[in-house]
Design a protein around this motif. Structure first.
Motif, PDB file in Angstrom:
ATOM      1  N   ASP A  69      10.867   0.887  11.261  1.00 48.44           N
ATOM      2  CA  ASP A  69      10.751  -0.024  12.401  1.00 48.44           C
ATOM      3  C   ASP A  69       9.269  -0.247  12.973  1.00 48.44           C
ATOM      4  O   ASP A  69       8.885  -0.856  13.827  1.00 48.44           O
ATOM      5  N   PHE A  70       8.370   0.447  12.263  1.00 48.64           N
ATOM      6  CA  PHE A  70       7.140   0.515  12.646  1.00 48.64           C
ATOM      7  C   PHE A  70       6.342  -1.010  12.480  1.00 48.64           C
ATOM      8  O   PHE A  70       6.626  -1.459  11.366  1.00 48.64           O
ATOM      9  N   THR A  71       5.875  -1.463  13.570  1.00 46.68           N
ATOM     10  CA  THR A  71       5.026  -2.758  13.185  1.00 46.68           C
ATOM     11  C   THR A  71       3.757  -2.488  13.998  1.00 46.68           C
ATOM     12  O   THR A  71       3.193  -1.402  14.608  1.00 46.68           O
ATOM     13  N   THR A  72       2.646  -3.545  13.492  1.00 49.11           N
ATOM     14  CA  THR A  72       1.327  -3.421  13.575  1.00 49.11           C
ATOM     15  C   THR A  72       1.018  -4.786  13.615  1.00 49.11           C
ATOM     16  O   THR A  72       1.660  -5.725  13.113  1.00 49.11           O
ATOM     17  N   PRO A  73      -0.275  -5.335  14.234  1.00 45.77           N
ATOM     18  CA  PRO A  73      -0.471  -6.734  14.415  1.00 45.77           C
ATOM     19  C   PRO A  73      -0.665  -7.283  12.942  1.00 45.77           C
ATOM     20  O   PRO A  73      -0.121  -8.502  12.759  1.00 45.77           O
ATOM     21  N   PHE A  74      -1.224  -6.650  11.815  1.00 42.97           N
ATOM     22  CA  PHE A  74      -1.449  -7.218  10.789  1.00 42.97           C
ATOM     23  C   PHE A  74      -0.083  -6.563   9.765  1.00 42.97           C
ATOM     24  O   PHE A  74       0.081  -5.701   9.591  1.00 42.97           O
ATOM     25  N   ALA A  75       0.540  -7.879   9.608  1.00 45.14           N
ATOM     26  CA  ALA A  75       1.941  -7.292   8.891  1.00 45.14           C
ATOM     27  C   ALA A  75       1.679  -7.104   7.299  1.00 45.14           C
ATOM     28  O   ALA A  75       0.414  -7.807   6.782  1.00 45.14           O
ATOM     29  N   LEU A  76       2.362  -6.483   6.567  1.00 47.03           N
ATOM     30  CA  LEU A  76       2.286  -6.404   5.285  1.00 47.03           C
ATOM     31  C   LEU A  76       2.170  -7.602   4.342  1.00 47.03           C
ATOM     32  O   LEU A  76       1.219  -7.754   3.401  1.00 47.03           O
ATOM     33  N   GLN A  77       2.682  -8.556   4.708  1.00 49.95           N
ATOM     34  CA  GLN A  77       2.586 -10.010   4.118  1.00 49.95           C
ATOM     35  C   GLN A  77       0.964 -10.610   4.541  1.00 49.95           C
ATOM     36  O   GLN A  77       0.545 -11.295   3.372  1.00 49.95           O
ATOM     37  N   HIS A  78       0.675 -10.355   5.540  1.00 52.39           N
ATOM     38  CA  HIS A  78      -0.909 -10.820   5.842  1.00 52.39           C
ATOM     39  C   HIS A  78      -1.794 -10.109   4.793  1.00 52.39           C
ATOM     40  O   HIS A  78      -2.546 -10.970   4.147  1.00 52.39           O
ATOM     41  N   LEU A  79      -1.562  -8.891   4.543  1.00 51.26           N
ATOM     42  CA  LEU A  79      -2.377  -8.231   3.656  1.00 51.26           C
ATOM     43  C   LEU A  79      -2.309  -8.552   2.141  1.00 51.26           C
ATOM     44  O   LEU A  79      -3.223  -8.564   1.689  1.00 51.26           O
ATOM     45  N   LEU A  80      -0.963  -8.639   1.708  1.00 48.88           N
ATOM     46  CA  LEU A  80      -0.953  -8.694   0.289  1.00 48.88           C
ATOM     47  C   LEU A  80      -1.335 -10.350  -0.109  1.00 48.88           C
ATOM     48  O   LEU A  80      -2.045 -10.501  -0.865  1.00 48.88           O
ATOM     49  N   HIS A  81      -1.266 -11.405   1.164  1.00 45.28           N
ATOM     50  CA  HIS A  81      -1.788 -12.626   0.624  1.00 45.28           C
ATOM     51  C   HIS A  81      -3.419 -12.649   1.056  1.00 45.28           C
ATOM     52  O   HIS A  81      -3.670 -13.507   0.001  1.00 45.28           O
ATOM     53  N   ASN A  82      -3.628 -11.911   1.682  1.00 45.64           N
ATOM     54  CA  ASN A  82      -5.132 -11.943   1.731  1.00 45.64           C
ATOM     55  C   ASN A  82      -5.567 -11.272   0.534  1.00 45.64           C
ATOM     56  O   ASN A  82      -6.688 -11.853  -0.029  1.00 45.64           O
ATOM     57  N   PHE A  83      -5.095 -10.312  -0.190  1.00 42.72           N
ATOM     58  CA  PHE A  83      -5.614  -9.809  -1.413  1.00 42.72           C
ATOM     59  C   PHE A  83      -5.663 -10.843  -2.313  1.00 42.72           C
ATOM     60  O   PHE A  83      -6.548 -10.946  -3.176  1.00 42.72           O
ATOM     61  N   ILE A  84      -4.330 -11.401  -2.519  1.00 42.06           N
ATOM     62  CA  ILE A  84      -4.246 -12.569  -3.620  1.00 42.06           C
ATOM     63  C   ILE A  84      -5.350 -13.639  -3.513  1.00 42.06           C
ATOM     64  O   ILE A  84      -5.926 -13.993  -4.678  1.00 42.06           O
ATOM     65  N   GLU A  85      -5.405 -14.193  -2.279  1.00 38.71           N
ATOM     66  CA  GLU A  85      -6.640 -15.262  -2.152  1.00 38.71           C
ATOM     67  C   GLU A  85      -7.996 -14.816  -2.468  1.00 38.71           C
ATOM     68  O   GLU A  85      -8.422 -15.650  -2.942  1.00 38.71           O
ATOM     69  N   LYS A  86      -8.238 -13.606  -2.301  1.00 37.72           N
ATOM     70  CA  LYS A  86      -9.503 -13.203  -2.397  1.00 37.72           C
ATOM     71  C   LYS A  86      -9.898 -12.702  -3.817  1.00 37.72           C
ATOM     72  O   LYS A  86     -10.724 -12.870  -4.495  1.00 37.72           O
ATOM     73  N   ALA A  87      -8.834 -11.980  -4.451  1.00 35.56           N
ATOM     74  CA  ALA A  87      -9.011 -11.485  -5.841  1.00 35.56           C
ATOM     75  C   ALA A  87      -8.450 -12.522  -6.907  1.00 35.56           C
ATOM     76  O   ALA A  87      -9.027 -12.432  -8.028  1.00 35.56           O
ATOM     77  N   GLY A  88      -7.768 -13.379  -6.504  1.00 38.86           N
ATOM     78  CA  GLY A  88      -7.437 -14.788  -7.656  1.00 38.86           C
ATOM     79  C   GLY A  88      -6.089 -14.154  -8.533  1.00 38.86           C
ATOM     80  O   GLY A  88      -5.938 -14.803  -9.432  1.00 38.86           O
ATOM     81  N   TYR A  89      -5.269 -12.988  -8.108  1.00 36.69           N
ATOM     82  CA  TYR A  89      -4.305 -12.510  -8.737  1.00 36.69           C
ATOM     83  C   TYR A  89      -3.304 -11.780  -8.037  1.00 36.69           C
ATOM     84  O   TYR A  89      -3.573 -11.283  -6.997  1.00 36.69           O
ATOM     85  N   VAL A  90      -2.248 -11.853  -8.615  1.00 40.22           N
ATOM     86  CA  VAL A  90      -1.075 -10.913  -8.052  1.00 40.22           C
ATOM     87  C   VAL A  90      -1.422  -9.512  -8.544  1.00 40.22           C
ATOM     88  O   VAL A  90      -1.237  -9.210  -9.777  1.00 40.22           O
ATOM     89  N   PRO A  91      -1.528  -8.551  -7.629  1.00 43.44           N
ATOM     90  CA  PRO A  91      -1.652  -7.222  -7.881  1.00 43.44           C
ATOM     91  C   PRO A  91      -0.543  -6.291  -8.473  1.00 43.44           C
ATOM     92  O   PRO A  91       0.674  -6.541  -7.860  1.00 43.44           O
ATOM     93  N   THR A  92      -0.697  -5.551  -9.269  1.00 40.45           N
ATOM     94  CA  THR A  92       0.274  -4.369  -9.489  1.00 40.45           C
ATOM     95  C   THR A  92       0.504  -3.499  -8.568  1.00 40.45           C
ATOM     96  O   THR A  92      -0.425  -3.704  -7.546  1.00 40.45           O
ATOM     97  N   TRP A  93       1.429  -2.953  -8.524  1.00 41.77           N
ATOM     98  CA  TRP A  93       1.837  -1.898  -7.403  1.00 41.77           C
ATOM     99  C   TRP A  93       0.756  -0.868  -7.174  1.00 41.77           C
ATOM    100  O   TRP A  93       0.168  -0.616  -6.099  1.00 41.77           O
ATOM    101  N   GLN A  94       0.256  -0.332  -8.397  1.00 37.34           N
ATOM    102  CA  GLN A  94      -0.716   0.732  -8.333  1.00 37.34           C
ATOM    103  C   GLN A  94      -2.001  -0.047  -7.708  1.00 37.34           C
ATOM    104  O   GLN A  94      -2.897   0.797  -6.800  1.00 37.34           O
ATOM    105  N   ARG A  95      -2.488  -1.385  -8.144  1.00 33.58           N
ATOM    106  CA  ARG A  95      -3.557  -1.782  -7.514  1.00 33.58           C
ATOM    107  C   ARG A  95      -3.386  -2.089  -6.212  1.00 33.58           C
ATOM    108  O   ARG A  95      -4.297  -1.842  -5.207  1.00 33.58           O
ATOM    109  N   PHE A  96      -2.413  -2.425  -5.713  1.00 33.35           N
ATOM    110  CA  PHE A  96      -2.209  -2.868  -4.181  1.00 33.35           C
ATOM    111  C   PHE A  96      -2.004  -1.547  -3.290  1.00 33.35           C
ATOM    112  O   PHE A  96      -2.795  -1.621  -2.368  1.00 33.35           O
TER     113      PHE A  96
END
Length: 256
Positions: free
Chosen positions: A81-108
């Motif tokens: 139930d835990f929530t915080t202003p930055f959702a996990l979706q925000h963070l993953l898509h920020n990674f993708i747009e900055k890195a230019g690829y979809v990360p593996t689980w271990q990289r994420f």
């Protein structure tokens, strides 16, 4: 192809009518949400539309299992139930747009525990400390991995669906504003696509604690139709994407 905040806001928030506008206004004014509001307002998806299904398959061939040996019985309700202003979706898509690829689980996971730690991992620390009165450190860590690992798999499936439909010539649109706030996984004109896996804790049909998109479009300005797609599960212990059969059904309804 690119999808900006302005496009999403105009099409889904303003077009969505009073309920969507009210939800956006309440989110925008929430205490402590200033940074994420600014982030979302300035966010544009472009790398997402440069990806291919081969890129995603390549990531899945290299990824470690996001859930490891953690079992569903090890989840903890407070962490779910835990929530915080930055959702996990925000963070993953920020990674993708900055890195230019979809990360593996271990990289994420590494990124989440380092560069992105202030936005989620550090935010959950007070809850972790509180839970130590009931659980040991291993159980708490397992519950967090269950929460984030499930998200990772769900997000990869959503990304793969957007990419797969685009490759079929169906230009569905995605934006984190639509996903996180309005519960719309992607959309095409006035067709809003919502994918879910039957789960008694989150959603099963129209029931469950995950709010469906319908609540934001009851009084819409546009002639929106919400297409709910129940997608079959394909087992525990391995990574899997939405089946070809389900993708065919979704594509057929979007093309009709």
């Amino acid at each position: 192809m690119r999808v900006s905040f302005d496009e999403c806001y105009e099409e889904l928030v303003l077009g969505g009518g009073d309920d969507a506008r009210r939800a956006f206004s309440e989110w925008e004014r929430r205490p402590g949400f200033g940074a994420v509001v600014e982030f979302v307002r300035n966010f544009e998806h472009s790398v997402l539309y440069q990806l291919s299904t081969k890129d995603i398959q390549a990531t899945l061939k290299q990824t470690e299992h996001a859930l490891g040996n953690v079992q569903s019985t090890e989840q903890i309700r407070e962490i779910e139930d835990f929530t915080t202003p930055f959702a996990l979706q925000h963070l993953l898509h920020n990674f993708i747009e900055k890195a230019g690829y979809v990360p593996t689980w271990q990289r994420f996971a590494k990124w989440m525990n380092n560069e992105a730690a202030p936005y989620w991992i550090d935010q959950i620390k007070p809850l972790r400390d509180h839970l130590k009165t009931k659980y040991d450190d291993r159980r708490i860590a397992a519950a967090i991995q269950w929460r984030v690992g499930k998200f990772y798999y769900s997000a990869i499936r959503e990304i793969d669906l957007v990419v797969s439909l685009s490759e079929r010539g169906i230009p569905v649109r995605y934006h984190i504003l639509a996903d996180v706030l309005l519960r719309v996984d992607c959309w095409l004109d006035e067709k809003l696509i919502c994918i879910y896996f039957p789960n008694r804790f989150y959603r099963e049909g129209k029931k469950g604690r995950k709010p469906p998109a319908e609540q934001f479009f009851n009084n819409s300005v546009g002639n929106f139709s919400i297409l709910d797609f129940e997608v079959e599960r394909q087992g525990f212990g391995r990574t899997w994407l939405i089946s070809q059969k389900s993708k065919d059904q979704i594509a057929k309804r979007l093309s009709s």
